[in-house]
Design an enzyme around this catalytic site. Sequence first.
Site, PDB file in Angstrom:
ATOM      1  N   ASP A 390       5.698  11.136  -9.596  1.00 20.13           N
ATOM      2  CA  ASP A 390       4.674  10.385 -10.301  1.00 20.13           C
ATOM      3  C   ASP A 390       4.157  11.220 -11.469  1.00 20.13           C
ATOM      4  O   ASP A 390       4.377  12.434 -11.525  1.00 20.13           O
ATOM      5  CB  ASP A 390       3.496  10.075  -9.368  1.00 20.13           C
ATOM      6  CG  ASP A 390       3.836   8.970  -8.383  1.00 20.13           C
ATOM      7  OD1 ASP A 390       4.828   8.272  -8.606  1.00 20.13           O
ATOM      8  OD2 ASP A 390       3.110   8.831  -7.380  1.00 20.13           O
ATOM      9  N   ASP A 742       1.714   7.809  -4.021  1.00 19.45           N
ATOM     10  CA  ASP A 742       0.327   7.803  -3.562  1.00 19.45           C
ATOM     11  C   ASP A 742      -0.140   6.444  -3.073  1.00 19.45           C
ATOM     12  O   ASP A 742      -1.092   6.345  -2.317  1.00 19.45           O
ATOM     13  CB  ASP A 742      -0.614   8.293  -4.670  1.00 19.45           C
ATOM     14  CG  ASP A 742      -0.487   7.479  -5.953  1.00 19.45           C
ATOM     15  OD1 ASP A 742       0.197   6.432  -5.933  1.00 19.45           O
ATOM     16  OD2 ASP A 742      -1.057   7.888  -6.974  1.00 19.45           O
ATOM     17  N   ASP A 746       4.166   2.474  -2.244  1.00 18.11           N
ATOM     18  CA  ASP A 746       5.141   3.566  -2.356  1.00 18.11           C
ATOM     19  C   ASP A 746       5.753   3.919  -1.004  1.00 18.11           C
ATOM     20  O   ASP A 746       6.734   4.666  -0.943  1.00 18.11           O
ATOM     21  CB  ASP A 746       4.463   4.823  -2.924  1.00 18.11           C
ATOM     22  CG  ASP A 746       4.194   4.716  -4.411  1.00 18.11           C
ATOM     23  OD1 ASP A 746       4.989   4.055  -5.098  1.00 18.11           O
ATOM     24  OD2 ASP A 746       3.189   5.276  -4.877  1.00 18.11           O
TER      25      ASP A 746
END
Length: 1077
Positions: A390, A742, A746
Amino acid sequence: MRSDDGYVLSVEGLSDMVKDKQQGYVRSFGGVEGLTSAVGSSSRNGIMTSEVEERKRRYGVNYIELPELKGYCALMWEGCEDNTIRALIFCAAVSLVLVAAEDASHRLEASIEGLAIFLTVFVVLNLQATIEYTKAKEFRRQQLELESDQHFTVIRDGGESKSISPKEIVVGDVVRVRVGDIVAADGILLEAADIKMDESALTGEPVLVSKFADDSRDCFVLSGTSVMTGEGKLLAVAVGANSVQGRILTAVVNQHDDDAAAAAAADSTTTSNNNNNNNNLTAKLDKLAMDIGKAGLKVSVLAFFIMVAVFFSQPKKNVEGRPAVRIFGRIMNSVLVSVTILVVAVPEGLPLAVALSLAITMGKLMKDNNRVKHMDACETMGSATTICSDKTGTLTQNKMTVVRICTGDEIFEPSDDDHRVAKNRELLVECAVLNSSPQSKVSFDGTTWKYQGNATECALLKMATQLGADVEKTRAEHKVGSLDWGVKTFPFSSERKKMSWVVRRKGEQQRYRLYCKGAPSHVLTDKDQISCESAIAEFQKSAMRTLALAYRDFDDDETEDNFEESDLTLIAVVGIEDPLRPTVTKAIQQCNAAGVDVRMCTGDALATAIAISLQCGILRPSDVGKPNFAMTGAEFDEKVHVLDEEKPKIMRRHFDGSKVGEMLAYPFKKTEDGKIIDQEAFDAVWPRLRVLARCQPEDKLALVKGMRRSRVFENKQYCADLEAVDGIKIFPDHQVVAVTGDGTNDAPALKAANVGFAMGIVGTDVAKQACDIILLDDNFASTVAAVKWGRNVFDSISKFCQFQLTVNIAAIFVACLGSALYNTSPLGAVQMLWVNVIMDSLASVALASEPPTDALLARQPYGKKRPMITRIMWHNMLGQATYQLAVVCVLLFSKPFVLQTFGVRHLNDSNDADNTFVRIIYGLDGGALRDQEELIEKGTVHFTIVFNTFVLMQLFNEFNSRKLQTVPRLRSSLDEWIVFSGINKNPLFIAVVGSTFVLQYVLVQYTGLFFKVRPLEPHQWGLCILFGLGSLPVQFLINAVICFSSSSSAAAASSSSREPSSRRYDPLITSSSSSSS
């Protein structure tokens, strides 16, 4: 309390209400609000903190006592189930029984060996039990730590929000729930905004279930289920053992099955990921242990038959005139020696070394902000070839600040003194403050801003404060709706890319205003997008996140059901800056040097993602503009998935070659696992892909699945073209993929990856349950630490295997040689067990504790095809074993050497002649053999020297085993030749080796008959140590041979045109300067 319909307000009644979803129960007490009052709570104010203890006594606590760990004695008893341990116990017991047949004067000596074996087995069992008990306690501690990390927001003491542990939730608490939460108690919804629950943990059904704050619909929320969309508040009505999840766990615990209880508890608090890791190390070690065990069994059987054959080949000495019990005793002694050979051969220390190495790594990783949930993930991370990361909070600091505001025709910085703010100030402030989660708060202590909650919302709240607003006062002025300060909310999701709140306008109770924020492409009208296009492009090229703020007013006659996020009026587009973490650029450079590619998956716009990736080094400047290096999730979607052109077109996210939007397009073909990936098309995209922008969770999932399935490394021409044109080298094996995430959505990607990293600060509970490792600081640099420690695990195990197998080779050959020539092993059963203890247990502690070095990040990952024992390890093992055998043979069979050097009588020192097989083999007559037999029984200085020298050679070889040499490092680094380099960084190694030497000294000098040894003189000790030190120059010679032979090996490897084999991963011929993708 009993309702008119016969429902009882009790612990059991409330529990059954949720379990059976009894809507009549709720209605009988006056609906949701009535039931809230009935349990002494308030939907707006909650309960008082002073009531908590009383409610715990009345309704129970919100936790279940975990089953007790297995006791120490139970673990020792489990150790007795090992077949080799049972065989040793049986042989020792028979040996003690046969003592009764010995002469009274000889019984003490005859019983020593049996007692010594019992004592050794006792030590081994205690060691194993200690390790298992310690490991179980460590897992229990980590489980409790994971539980303590969870926090929920409850409303207490007149409406005040408080963050508490799930264990502190009591019946009557009003609990806020939002996306990603795993509900900690059974409840009924008081407020709900598009809440959908995943109840598969309890029902097994993967379908999302909608929930409503309405007693005529499904308002029941079960403990252990996950909030997948929306947010709201619930009234806790059943906790702990009275909740649905608690009843299941209690039933398991009551069965007195600790293992099942632990598994059930784990299922309730963590999502298993074992099916994804396919642990390479475990598979290799299992195969290695099986092969060694089979070889050891064959050798032990062969040794037994040799000893029996030699025994019966001397009938005059061993059979004639001897009672049957003595003959049987000698045969049992042969069995004991054979079993001991098997015990030495089987690497019992291997599981111990693995467990110790992983346990040490888990502890060290915790210090590097990696909380490991699945132990196997430590080693798997060492083999990672790709990290899909990310951006926000991982590569960046997650310290967001609004630095630019565009109102369409003007761009300025947020400041209360700027006159350009005046006309939009109220709208800017209210959109920032009211269109946000109640958990988002900011504070300023005069020097530092502190954020609590979502970083993007906090950046807007900071902006509002800078514009002179009082956040809490603004919220309080609008706190007239049932949903905090609003009447309706549209939660954010990765698909919608926006969120909205509807509030009543101040002073106009019948009029409403909708505030919306989100991605400009999903919020602004076409006209507004055109007016702000240049500003948005400028913000994005400056690596800023762009966020559009808009509103819409509703007429008096519009109802709450008619609120829509359309026809919005622009307030402003803000540019939010989130600087890179200082450590990220170096961490990415380390990954590149280590052969680990970093790919960024972000929800930001493509221009923003490219700007950030250029800053941190993920994307090279020469790659910008090239196809497939950077793209949006929609473009990726179109390129890698199979279209179903037989079905009619539908409205969906679509990339038409130039822009992304909701368009009519053919749907994708799907199976139960999701969209079907065109693997050939996927393999044309992923090797170059470095940036995936506007990425949705399903895009990340497709990327992970496709890379794990890819066999592009087998297409050598394609790989050669990639290297020639784009400078990209493909790793010559399957990709091992690590993913960070997060959000709740996901979770599938985290589970599908080889290793899933969840964010410890901003990550949702669902993401944390699905992952293997939690990044406590949300920092990408922590994943690099995981790579280094993971590689160190594999190397530590390899070092131990190299050491252990050297011991096995030498000990087995010595035992077999002695069995053939002396009718017994020169190393007695107890002595071999001692060698097994120190080499298996103590050596595993010493070598498993070796800390990692930066050199681990200067080589490529190990592929799945790399053998556990490489050619270079075979060089080391066979070289050292040859030296050890040569020394032992000299000590055993060279009479002049033993007499002149050590000054002791050689065991075969006899001039008598005999015409039998005995003379040919031993050079002794029957009388001399009987003397020899008694000498062996009591222990001789000669055999003590053999035993002591053998142990010391192993001890000094531990220093050699600290290094896993490779040809490039041998040629480039002097440290690889010096086995003592870096030893000061591992005091545990020094302590273990020192303790082993002290124990060996005490054993030789003071145990006597117990170990069948005789005390040695100082000069004899010095000579034994000298032979042990010989292992060090021998290793120097082996290294020289490795370097000399590497040229021909490398030439042979490069000329081979066959499919990739295990030789490609042999450090003997692999260059450390190559890179991979």
